[in-house]
Design a protein around this motif. Structure first.
Motif, PDB file in Angstrom:
ATOM      1  N   ALA A 131     -31.311 -29.342 -46.762  1.00 52.78           N
ATOM      2  CA  ALA A 131     -31.415 -27.926 -46.389  1.00 52.78           C
ATOM      3  C   ALA A 131     -30.062 -27.226 -46.495  1.00 52.78           C
ATOM      4  O   ALA A 131     -29.949 -26.143 -47.068  1.00 52.78           O
ATOM      5  CB  ALA A 131     -31.973 -27.804 -44.974  1.00 52.78           C
ATOM      6  N   VAL A 132     -29.030 -27.853 -45.933  1.00 56.09           N
ATOM      7  CA  VAL A 132     -27.701 -27.249 -45.949  1.00 56.09           C
ATOM      8  C   VAL A 132     -27.143 -27.225 -47.370  1.00 56.09           C
ATOM      9  O   VAL A 132     -26.522 -26.244 -47.786  1.00 56.09           O
ATOM     10  CB  VAL A 132     -26.754 -28.000 -44.993  1.00 56.09           C
ATOM     11  N   LYS A 133     -27.372 -28.293 -48.123  1.00 56.92           N
ATOM     12  CA  LYS A 133     -26.876 -28.345 -49.498  1.00 56.92           C
ATOM     13  C   LYS A 133     -27.486 -27.220 -50.343  1.00 56.92           C
ATOM     14  O   LYS A 133     -26.795 -26.593 -51.157  1.00 56.92           O
ATOM     15  CB  LYS A 133     -27.201 -29.697 -50.140  1.00 56.92           C
ATOM     16  N   PHE A 134     -28.758 -26.961 -50.126  1.00 53.52           N
ATOM     17  CA  PHE A 134     -29.429 -25.912 -50.900  1.00 53.52           C
ATOM     18  C   PHE A 134     -28.748 -24.569 -50.663  1.00 53.52           C
ATOM     19  O   PHE A 134     -28.458 -23.823 -51.607  1.00 53.52           O
ATOM     20  CB  PHE A 134     -30.909 -25.838 -50.514  1.00 53.52           C
ATOM     21  N   SER A 135     -28.472 -24.254 -49.397  1.00 52.93           N
ATOM     22  CA  SER A 135     -27.802 -22.983 -49.086  1.00 52.93           C
ATOM     23  C   SER A 135     -26.349 -22.986 -49.546  1.00 52.93           C
ATOM     24  O   SER A 135     -25.838 -21.981 -50.041  1.00 52.93           O
ATOM     25  CB  SER A 135     -27.871 -22.701 -47.584  1.00 52.93           C
ATOM     26  N   LYS A 136     -25.678 -24.120 -49.385  1.00 49.72           N
ATOM     27  CA  LYS A 136     -24.267 -24.201 -49.792  1.00 49.72           C
ATOM     28  C   LYS A 136     -24.127 -24.028 -51.294  1.00 49.72           C
ATOM     29  O   LYS A 136     -23.183 -23.377 -51.768  1.00 49.72           O
ATOM     30  CB  LYS A 136     -23.666 -25.535 -49.342  1.00 49.72           C
TER      31      LYS A 136
END
Length: 412
Positions: free
Chosen positions: A128-133
Motif C-alpha cells: 500500500a505504501v509503496k504504491f503511493s510512494k
C-alpha cells in the motif's frame, strides 16, 4: 503538488471500515484494487490531498493521510468505490493525530487483525505504501511513521509469539475442511485465484490435507499453469470454469475480481459442494448460499474458528502492546523534535551571531579563527534547550532563556 497542504500531526487522519462493524458485503463495496488506487491518486490533488495511502484487505479498507478534515479523505476514496461516502460513514471509524498514529501501529502489529497476529498484514501494508510512494504521495512524516511501524512489527515477530503457529485466513480454510469433510484421493478440489492468498491456500491444502487432487484456475492461465507445474497439480483455463465447478467437491476462491465469478446459474443438478470464499469483494454470488446442496463459507465465518494457537497468541498480546508503546513513544518524540527544529535552528543562528560579535570585540574588530569553545557552548545551549522543549511547553521562553544562558557561558 507544490501547493501548501496540511502536514502537522493534527491534520493526520485514518478513516476506515473493518470486520468489527461491517460484513463482507459492505467491505466489498469499498475494496480498492490497483486500478481504482491509480484513479484515486490521479484525483487526489483535486481533493487538496498530496500525502496518503490506502490499505485494502479482506477485513479492512483504510485511508491514511493529511487533510484539512477527514471528510476529504473519505470523499477521495469513495470517488472510485462502489459504495458511497454516506454508506462509508455509517460503518466508519475516524481517528486523528496521535490516535491515528497509534492505530497504524496496532494494525501493523496484527493486534487489530480479524485473526489475531495475522502477519500477512505487513506485506499488504508494504504494498500500500509503496504504491503511493511510487506516485510521490508519501511525505517525510508518513515515511518515518511507516518505517517505525515496520520496526515495531519486526520486533514483535522476533521477540513474541503473537504470530506463532500457523493461523491465517488461508489456514483457517483448510482447518474448516479438515473438521467438516472427509478427504479421500477421489475428493476433487478447485482453487480459483493464484495470487498471494491463493498460493498460501494451495500449499496449506497440500501440507495439511495430504492431497494433490487440486485443479488451479486463474484469470491469467500462465500463472495457474506455473504454480500447478511447481507443485505437481492440475490446472485449467478460466474458459473452462463452469465445467470445473460442476466437477469439484470443494471450491476455494481467492481471485481479485470486482464482480462475483461463481454464480447461482452455474449450479444445475449438481452434487453436494463446499465453497469457501476468501475474497473481498466476494467471488461468489450471495444467492449461491440458498442452494440446498451447497455450503458457502466466507472470511467472517472462518475468523470465528478458535484453537490452541489463537489462545497462545492472546497471551502474547500484552508483550506486543508494550513493544508498540515503546516505538510509538520514540516516534512521537521524533515528531516533537521535528516540530521544534525551526526554533532550534533560529536559536543556533542567533547564538552564532552573538558569538561572532563577541569575538570581534575581543579581537579589536577583526574576526580571526573562531574559538572552538564558542561552538561547543552554542551546541551545549542548543542541546539543553531541545531537552527542555521535549519535557516542557513554554514556547518563546526557551529562546530567551537560551540566550541568557549563552551570555553567562561566554562571560565565564
Amino acid at each position: 503538488m507544490n501547493i501548501n497542504r496540511p502536514s502537522d500531526i493534527s491534520h493526520f487522519f485514518v478513516a476506515g471500515i473493518n470486520y468489527k462493524k461491517s460484513d463482507t458485503a459492505i467491505r466489498g463495496q469499498f475494496a480498492v484494487n490497483n486500478d481504482q488506487y491509480e484513479a484515486i491518486i490521479k484525483s487526489a490533488p483535486d481533493h487538496h490531498i498530496d500525502s496518503f495511502f490506502i490499505l485494502s484487505t479482506c477485513n479492512r479498507t483504510e485511508i491514511y493521510g493529511f487533510a484539512e478534515d477527514a471528510s476529504r479523505l473519505v470523499n477521495l476514496i469513495c470517488s472510485q468505490t462502489k459504495g458511497d461516502a454516506a454508506t462509508f460513514a455509517d460503518f466508519a471509524y475516524i481517528k486523528k493525530g496521535a490516535d491515528a498514529v497509534q492505530h497504524l501501529y496496532n494494525v501493523g502489529a496484527g493486534l487489530d487483525s480479524q485473526i489475531l497476529g495475522d502477519y500477512e498484514i505487513v506485506g499488504q501494508l508494504k504494498q500500500a505504501v509503496k504504491f503511493s510512494k511510487d506516485h510521490n504521495f508519501i511525505n517525510c512524516f508518513t515515511e518515518r511513521l511507516f518505517n517505525s511501524v515496520l520496526q515495531s512489527s519486526k520486533t514483535i515477530k522476533n521477540d513474541t509469539l503473537l504470530s506463532g503457529g500457523t493461523v491465517s485466513v488461508s489456514f483457517a480454510a483448510v482447518q474448516y475442511i479438515k473438521e467438516n469433510i472427509t478427504i479421500t484421493p477421489e475428493t476433487k478440489i478447485l482453487l480459483i485465484g493464484t495470487g498471494k492468498i491463493g498460493r498460501n491456500t494451495c500449499k496449506n491444502l497440500i501440507d495439511y490435507l495430504g492431497t494433490n487432487n487440486i485443479t488451479l484456475i486463474n484469470r491469467s492461465d500462465e500463472k495457474a499453469q506455473e504454480l500447478a507445474s511447481s507443485l505437481q497439480l492440475k490446472f485449467a483455463s478460466i474458459r473452462d470454469l463452469e465445467s470445473n465447478i460442476a466437477a469439484a467437491d470443494i471450491i476455494l476462491t481467492a481471485a481479485n475480481a470486482v464482480e462475483p465469478i461463481i454464480l447461482k446459474s452455474q449450479f444445475k443438478h449438481t452434487s453436494s459442494k463446499l465453497i469457501i470464499d476468501l475474497a473481498v469483494p466476494s467471488n461468489v454470488e450471495a444467492t449461491v448460499a440458498d442452494l440446498a446442496n451447497v455450503t458457502l463459507v466466507n472470511v467472517d465465518m472462518l475468523s470465528k474458528l478458535k484453537d490452541e494457537t489463537l489462545n497462545k497468541r492472546k497471551a502474547e498480546a500484552p508483550k506486543a502492546k508494550m513493544i508498540v508503546a515503546e516505538h510509538f513513544a520514540d516516534f512521537m518524540e521524533w515528531h516533537q523534535m521535528r516540530k521544534n527544529a525551526p526554533a532550534l535552528n533560529a536559536l543556533k543562528i542567533k547564538l552564532s551571531e552573538i558569538s561572532k560579535q563577541h569575538q570581534e570585540l575581543l579581537n579589536g574588530g577583526e574576526t580571526k579563527c573562531p574559538f572552538i569553545s564558542f561552538e561547543q557552548k552554542i551546541q551545549r545551549v542548543v542541546n539543553g534547550t531541545a531537552s527542555k522543549m521535549r519535557s516542557q511547553n513554554k514556547g518563546g521562553c526557551h529562546y530567551i532563556e537560551a540566550i541568557n544562558e549563552f551570555m553567562i557561558l561566554v562571560a565565564n
